[in-house]
Design an enzyme around this catalytic site. Sequence first.
Site, PDB file in Angstrom:
ATOM      1  N   CYS A  32      -0.565 -48.590   4.247  1.00 34.12           N
ATOM      2  CA  CYS A  32      -0.429 -47.232   3.720  1.00 34.12           C
ATOM      3  C   CYS A  32      -0.857 -47.186   2.256  1.00 34.12           C
ATOM      4  O   CYS A  32      -0.328 -47.944   1.426  1.00 34.12           O
ATOM      5  CB  CYS A  32       1.018 -46.762   3.877  1.00 34.12           C
ATOM      6  SG  CYS A  32       1.384 -45.213   3.028  1.00 34.12           S
ATOM      7  N   HIS A  34      -0.157 -45.093   0.027  1.00 34.06           N
ATOM      8  CA  HIS A  34       0.804 -44.464  -0.863  1.00 34.06           C
ATOM      9  C   HIS A  34       1.932 -45.408  -1.273  1.00 34.06           C
ATOM     10  O   HIS A  34       2.759 -45.058  -2.104  1.00 34.06           O
ATOM     11  CB  HIS A  34       1.398 -43.222  -0.190  1.00 34.06           C
ATOM     12  CG  HIS A  34       0.356 -42.302   0.367  1.00 34.06           C
ATOM     13  ND1 HIS A  34       0.053 -42.257   1.713  1.00 34.06           N
ATOM     14  CD2 HIS A  34      -0.484 -41.426  -0.236  1.00 34.06           C
ATOM     15  CE1 HIS A  34      -0.910 -41.376   1.918  1.00 34.06           C
ATOM     16  NE2 HIS A  34      -1.258 -40.859   0.749  1.00 34.06           N
ATOM     17  N   HIS A 108       8.390 -37.307  -4.095  1.00 37.86           N
ATOM     18  CA  HIS A 108       8.783 -38.669  -3.730  1.00 37.86           C
ATOM     19  C   HIS A 108       8.326 -38.906  -2.290  1.00 37.86           C
ATOM     20  O   HIS A 108       8.898 -38.344  -1.359  1.00 37.86           O
ATOM     21  CB  HIS A 108      10.294 -38.841  -3.861  1.00 37.86           C
ATOM     22  CG  HIS A 108      10.776 -38.779  -5.283  1.00 37.86           C
ATOM     23  ND1 HIS A 108      12.118 -38.741  -5.619  1.00 37.86           N
ATOM     24  CD2 HIS A 108      10.088 -38.752  -6.450  1.00 37.86           C
ATOM     25  CE1 HIS A 108      12.227 -38.686  -6.937  1.00 37.86           C
ATOM     26  NE2 HIS A 108      11.016 -38.697  -7.461  1.00 37.86           N
ATOM     27  N   CYS A 204      32.590 -38.592  48.258  1.00 40.46           N
ATOM     28  CA  CYS A 204      32.270 -37.932  46.984  1.00 40.46           C
ATOM     29  C   CYS A 204      33.193 -38.418  45.875  1.00 40.46           C
ATOM     30  O   CYS A 204      32.813 -38.422  44.698  1.00 40.46           O
ATOM     31  CB  CYS A 204      32.334 -36.419  47.120  1.00 40.46           C
ATOM     32  SG  CYS A 204      33.931 -35.786  47.678  1.00 40.46           S
ATOM     33  N   HIS A 496      36.322 -31.212  47.282  1.00 42.55           N
ATOM     34  CA  HIS A 496      35.055 -31.899  47.018  1.00 42.55           C
ATOM     35  C   HIS A 496      34.966 -32.225  45.535  1.00 42.55           C
ATOM     36  O   HIS A 496      35.351 -31.410  44.682  1.00 42.55           O
ATOM     37  CB  HIS A 496      33.882 -31.007  47.436  1.00 42.55           C
ATOM     38  CG  HIS A 496      32.539 -31.643  47.222  1.00 42.55           C
ATOM     39  ND1 HIS A 496      32.151 -32.794  47.868  1.00 42.55           N
ATOM     40  CD2 HIS A 496      31.496 -31.278  46.424  1.00 42.55           C
ATOM     41  CE1 HIS A 496      30.924 -33.104  47.493  1.00 42.55           C
ATOM     42  NE2 HIS A 496      30.511 -32.205  46.607  1.00 42.55           N
TER      43      HIS A 496
END
Length: 542
Positions: A32, A34, A108, A204, A496
């Site tokens: 990079c 920067h 910044h 279930c 259920h």
Amino acid sequence: MFSIARVSVTATRTCPRTVKPDALTTMSPAGCPHVNGFKVDNWKQNLRVIYQCFVWSGSAETRKRKAKSCVCHMCGAHLNRLHSCLYCVFFACFAKKHIHEHAKSKRHNLAIDLLYGGIYCFMCQDYIYDKDMEQIAKEEQRKAWKMQVVTPHNSSMKGIGEKYSTWEPTKRELDLLRHNPKRRRITSNCTIGLRGLINLGNTCFMNCIVQALTHTPLLRDFFLSDRHKCEMQSNSCLVCEMSQLFQEFYSGHRSPHIPFRLLHLVWTHARHLAGYEQQDAHEFLIAALDVLHRHCKDDNGKKANNPNHCNCIIDQIFTGGLQSDVTCQVCHGVSTTIDPFWDISLDLPGSSTPFWPLSPGGDGSALNGESHTTGATTLTDCLRRFTRPEHLGSSAKIKCSGCHSYQESTKQLTMKKLPIVACFHLKRFEHSAKLRRKITTYVSFPLELDMTPFMASSKDSRINGQYQQTVDPFNNDNKYSLFAVVNHQGTLESGHYTTFIRQHKDQWFKCDDAIITKASIKDVLDSEGYLLFYHKQFLEYE
């Protein structure tokens, strides 16, 4: 435990990265451009301090300091991908773009991710790779890991960083990544881990608990990391079957799974659940945890037979400590016992058990953000009743060690140690000699729950059953997030079970055996609620 820092359960990324795949697309021989503006004066030492204090903390004290100090300076939040400006150590949210506003106003350009340590460049608009910065990050990470001992009972054992080395790509692997740039983007709409379960005949009750367990984050991580070393016959070990079940759930297959082997093992090891009659989901949960607990091994290779001294994954996640204080009404002497628990069963209004009258909108309810409808009961109300002092009466006198005689007393339950996953069982099924019925009282429960008022350490702040406590907004030790709700529709004789599952933050799905549909948060919070599963928001390595 592998939690080596305060970890946000609701974070979308699940593992740290030493080399970020996203960075490969922007990485060039020069890196990079920067970064050079940051590399002046004592930049290396400054970067090390940021990593030591705010990213990778080695001791429990530094981790607590990090948790209290690292908040967004604009909105005060701990989460939302908190970043720190590298130039002025300004903390701000990435998700809400508060750190972007700071970078733009102050010019910044670089910030550091406080959870994973990655460096973000606002000019490149991506996480970047710099060889010098990466070297500092690795060195400080290793230092922090070496301070983390595997167990608090044996300080002579090697630290995590000495036991587990970080992965670094070879030159050949980097070349392969560059020549094959196609990457799969995991979005918030990802449904890996969502899979229906075939109902094998009134099963279930089992399916809804399996859905809750397979979406318990630390349990999922344990089973998918293949850490179970079985000494039983593989066809009789429930832990082995659960490992296979997790592999099936997270394989990416979309067709409903048929859990016939799991059902067979449940019938084998919990015979009171055998048969095709409808069973109670709460009873199945406790039975499943008990069998898993017995089939697990702790870190020392000993079978986990003592729930008070066990380090198996079930106890690490689900076991808490319930403190019982019995106070003599004559000499005020207190007898204290602490018992382990896997869940907390709460009485409801409408049951034959006298329910403590509670005023809607009390301090406890407001604390957890529960909205009262007219006459509605909240989960906080139930917890307040559970932890209130109870006069035992003349028919239940205890022998006081101070008075050396039988005296009337009061008993109070509080939480001495909170589990990572707190399961609340709302006692909707009432069985007595004269009465068998289902209690359908609606109980409001929150998405976020603070258990601080119900801790043993908070007893002194209670006056006449009301909580006069100043809540520390920066103390997250006892805060939980809802991730699963089991519901029961129907009557005591015929009904259920279904489950609501949180797949990602604010994304919920309803699991109805083989059918899975998307659900709204309102659907979840408006449901009747039978079993409520909450996960700690932050985990502290101990």
